[in-house]
Design a protein around this motif. Structure first.
Motif, PDB file in Angstrom:
ATOM      1  N   HIS A   1      11.147  -1.860   5.206  1.00  0.00           N
ATOM      2  CA  HIS A   1      10.509  -3.075   5.742  1.00  0.00           C
ATOM      3  C   HIS A   1       9.129  -2.824   6.349  1.00  0.00           C
ATOM      4  CE1 HIS A   1      14.389  -4.838   4.953  1.00  0.00           C
ATOM      5  NE2 HIS A   1      14.940  -3.916   5.717  1.00  0.00           N
ATOM      6  N   PHE A   2       8.439  -1.797   5.850  1.00  0.00           N
ATOM      7  CA  PHE A   2       7.076  -1.536   6.312  1.00  0.00           C
ATOM      8  C   PHE A   2       6.065  -2.074   5.309  1.00  0.00           C
ATOM      9  CE2 PHE A   2       9.093   2.038   8.682  1.00  0.00           C
ATOM     10  CZ  PHE A   2       8.640   1.708   9.937  1.00  0.00           C
ATOM     11  N   GLU A   3       4.897  -2.483   5.826  1.00  0.00           N
ATOM     12  CA  GLU A   3       3.745  -2.757   4.966  1.00  0.00           C
ATOM     13  C   GLU A   3       2.552  -1.973   5.504  1.00  0.00           C
ATOM     14  OE1 GLU A   3       3.453  -6.964   5.116  1.00  0.00           O
ATOM     15  OE2 GLU A   3       2.538  -6.995   7.092  1.00  0.00           O
ATOM     16  N   VAL A   4       1.594  -1.696   4.610  1.00  0.00           N
ATOM     17  CA  VAL A   4       0.436  -0.875   4.980  1.00  0.00           C
ATOM     18  C   VAL A   4      -0.603  -1.745   5.676  1.00  0.00           C
ATOM     19  CG1 VAL A   4      -1.376   0.658   4.112  1.00  0.00           C
ATOM     20  CG2 VAL A   4       0.848   0.593   2.965  1.00  0.00           C
ATOM     21  N   VAL A   5      -1.011  -1.336   6.874  1.00  0.00           N
ATOM     22  CA  VAL A   5      -2.075  -2.039   7.601  1.00  0.00           C
ATOM     23  C   VAL A   5      -3.433  -1.495   7.165  1.00  0.00           C
ATOM     24  CG1 VAL A   5      -3.067  -2.556   9.876  1.00  0.00           C
ATOM     25  CG2 VAL A   5      -0.572  -2.424   9.582  1.00  0.00           C
ATOM     26  N   ASN A   6      -3.602  -0.187   7.229  1.00  0.00           N
ATOM     27  CA  ASN A   6      -4.831   0.417   6.729  1.00  0.00           C
ATOM     28  C   ASN A   6      -4.637   1.897   6.425  1.00  0.00           C
ATOM     29  OD1 ASN A   6      -5.002   1.141   9.622  1.00  0.00           O
ATOM     30  ND2 ASN A   6      -7.025   1.924   9.050  1.00  0.00           N
TER      31      ASN A   6
ATOM     32  N   LYS B   1     -11.664   3.625  -4.070  1.00  0.00           N
ATOM     33  CA  LYS B   1     -11.135   2.683  -3.072  1.00  0.00           C
ATOM     34  C   LYS B   1     -10.439   1.506  -3.734  1.00  0.00           C
ATOM     35  CE  LYS B   1     -13.890   1.698   0.515  1.00  0.00           C
ATOM     36  NZ  LYS B   1     -15.160   1.567   1.297  1.00  0.00           N
ATOM     37  N   SER B   2     -11.047   0.949  -4.790  1.00  0.00           N
ATOM     38  CA  SER B   2     -10.415  -0.224  -5.408  1.00  0.00           C
ATOM     39  C   SER B   2      -9.165   0.173  -6.179  1.00  0.00           C
ATOM     40  CB  SER B   2     -11.409  -1.021  -6.247  1.00  0.00           C
ATOM     41  OG  SER B   2     -11.673  -0.365  -7.430  1.00  0.00           O
ATOM     42  N   SER B   3      -9.134   1.368  -6.754  1.00  0.00           N
ATOM     43  CA  SER B   3      -7.921   1.866  -7.417  1.00  0.00           C
ATOM     44  C   SER B   3      -6.774   1.983  -6.409  1.00  0.00           C
ATOM     45  CB  SER B   3      -8.233   3.226  -8.046  1.00  0.00           C
ATOM     46  OG  SER B   3      -7.058   3.914  -8.399  1.00  0.00           O
ATOM     47  N   LEU B   4      -7.058   2.579  -5.261  1.00  0.00           N
ATOM     48  CA  LEU B   4      -6.009   2.747  -4.240  1.00  0.00           C
ATOM     49  C   LEU B   4      -5.584   1.404  -3.648  1.00  0.00           C
ATOM     50  CD1 LEU B   4      -7.433   5.892  -2.416  1.00  0.00           C
ATOM     51  CD2 LEU B   4      -5.335   5.788  -3.779  1.00  0.00           C
TER      52      LEU B   4
ATOM     53  N   LEU C   1      -1.791   0.068  -3.496  1.00  0.00           N
ATOM     54  CA  LEU C   1      -1.200  -0.089  -2.152  1.00  0.00           C
ATOM     55  C   LEU C   1      -1.094  -1.543  -1.705  1.00  0.00           C
ATOM     56  CD1 LEU C   1      -3.013   2.884  -0.391  1.00  0.00           C
ATOM     57  CD2 LEU C   1      -0.561   2.686  -0.799  1.00  0.00           C
ATOM     58  N   GLN C   2      -1.663  -2.459  -2.494  1.00  0.00           N
ATOM     59  CA  GLN C   2      -1.663  -3.891  -2.145  1.00  0.00           C
ATOM     60  C   GLN C   2      -2.232  -4.078  -0.735  1.00  0.00           C
ATOM     61  OE1 GLN C   2       2.508  -4.790  -2.709  1.00  0.00           O
ATOM     62  NE2 GLN C   2       2.461  -3.800  -4.704  1.00  0.00           N
ATOM     63  N   CYS C   3      -3.348  -3.408  -0.480  1.00  0.00           N
ATOM     64  CA  CYS C   3      -3.970  -3.412   0.842  1.00  0.00           C
ATOM     65  C   CYS C   3      -5.480  -3.260   0.656  1.00  0.00           C
ATOM     66  CB  CYS C   3      -3.417  -2.239   1.658  1.00  0.00           C
ATOM     67  SG  CYS C   3      -4.275  -1.940   3.206  1.00  0.00           S
ATOM     68  N   ASN C   4      -6.256  -4.147   1.267  1.00  0.00           N
ATOM     69  CA  ASN C   4      -7.715  -4.067   1.111  1.00  0.00           C
ATOM     70  C   ASN C   4      -8.383  -3.092   2.068  1.00  0.00           C
ATOM     71  OD1 ASN C   4      -7.983  -5.883  -1.046  1.00  0.00           O
ATOM     72  ND2 ASN C   4      -7.748  -7.616   0.363  1.00  0.00           N
ATOM     73  N   ALA C   5      -7.653  -2.716   3.125  1.00  0.00           N
ATOM     74  CA  ALA C   5      -8.252  -1.858   4.153  1.00  0.00           C
ATOM     75  C   ALA C   5      -8.016  -0.387   3.827  1.00  0.00           C
ATOM     76  CB  ALA C   5      -7.689  -2.223   5.516  1.00  0.00           C
TER      77      ALA C   5
ATOM     78  N   ILE D   1      -4.739   9.337   6.767  1.00  0.00           N
ATOM     79  CA  ILE D   1      -4.012   8.773   7.898  1.00  0.00           C
ATOM     80  C   ILE D   1      -3.755   7.301   7.577  1.00  0.00           C
ATOM     81  CG2 ILE D   1      -6.124   8.298   9.223  1.00  0.00           C
ATOM     82  CD1 ILE D   1      -4.525   9.296  11.686  1.00  0.00           C
ATOM     83  N   VAL D   2      -2.533   6.854   7.902  1.00  0.00           N
ATOM     84  CA  VAL D   2      -2.187   5.459   7.591  1.00  0.00           C
ATOM     85  C   VAL D   2      -1.564   4.801   8.816  1.00  0.00           C
ATOM     86  CG1 VAL D   2      -1.684   6.093   5.196  1.00  0.00           C
ATOM     87  CG2 VAL D   2       0.191   5.773   6.786  1.00  0.00           C
ATOM     88  N   LEU D   3      -1.662   3.486   8.833  1.00  0.00           N
ATOM     89  CA  LEU D   3      -0.947   2.691   9.844  1.00  0.00           C
ATOM     90  C   LEU D   3      -0.026   1.737   9.091  1.00  0.00           C
ATOM     91  CD1 LEU D   3      -0.761   2.227  12.941  1.00  0.00           C
ATOM     92  CD2 LEU D   3      -2.327   0.310  12.606  1.00  0.00           C
ATOM     93  N   LEU D   4       1.244   1.752   9.495  1.00  0.00           N
ATOM     94  CA  LEU D   4       2.236   0.835   8.930  1.00  0.00           C
ATOM     95  C   LEU D   4       2.682  -0.164   9.988  1.00  0.00           C
ATOM     96  CD1 LEU D   4       4.673   3.263   7.005  1.00  0.00           C
ATOM     97  CD2 LEU D   4       2.566   2.182   6.174  1.00  0.00           C
TER      98      LEU D   4
END
Ligand code: MG
Length: 158
Positions: free
Chosen positions: A90-95, A115-118, A122-126, A151-154
């Motif tokens: 139940h996590f989503e990627v913040v950045n 960046k656009s490939s990732l 990741l379905q995340c623009n940040a 580094i990621v924030l979920l």
């Protein structure tokens, strides 16, 4: 709000005549990564950061490099599978923020494409991607290898 931070790091050896994939993008280069998969060091670091944030172990645990099903696999597939593991919790990627350490070739002309490939996987623009040389110091500087930090924030969905 339930938020988790995660960190990942990966290294691959460089060799002449191999392909160089970074963030799912093939970079024109006389050298590429020696690896069981396509050797996408940036995606491997991001996978470990995602898994770390969700406390789900590491990439070697989920996708062992001794398993023939992962031989030559595109790392974008590993990233999709990792995202599925995160979503199951139940996590989503913040950045995402990341740094590729490579002496040659210069990556500045490829950063937007990476960046656009990732972002699309990741379905995340940040998604931030940076690149640095190591001023000719160490294994990166001596052009023996490439490394990446991520580094990621979920955020947990309710
Ligand atoms: Mg790796």
């Amino acid at each position: 709000m339930d938020m988790r931070i995660g960190y990942g790091y990966d290294v691959h050896k460089l060799e002449a005549g191999k392909e160089l994939f970074l963030g799912g993008v093939e970079i024109p280069s006389p050298v590429g990564c020696v690896a069981h998969s396509d050797g996408d060091v940036l995606i491997h670091a991001i996978c470990d950061a995602l898994l770390g944030a969700a406390n789900l172990g590491d990439i070697g645990h989920h996708f062992p490099d001794t398993d023939p099903q992962y031989k030559g696999i595109r790392s974008t597939i590993l990233l999709e599978k990792t995202l599925d593991l995160i979503k199951a919790e139940h996590f989503e990627v913040v950045n995402v923020d990341s740094t590729i350490c490579l002496q040659k070739p210069r990556l500045s002309g490829f950063i937007d494409e990476i960046k656009s490939s990732l972002s699309s996987v990741l379905q995340c623009n940040a998604v931030s991607v940076k690149a640095t040389t190591t001023e000719k110091l160490g294994f990166v500087g001596e052009e023996k290898g490439i490394s990446a930090h991520a580094i990621v924030l979920l955020q947990k969905r309710n």
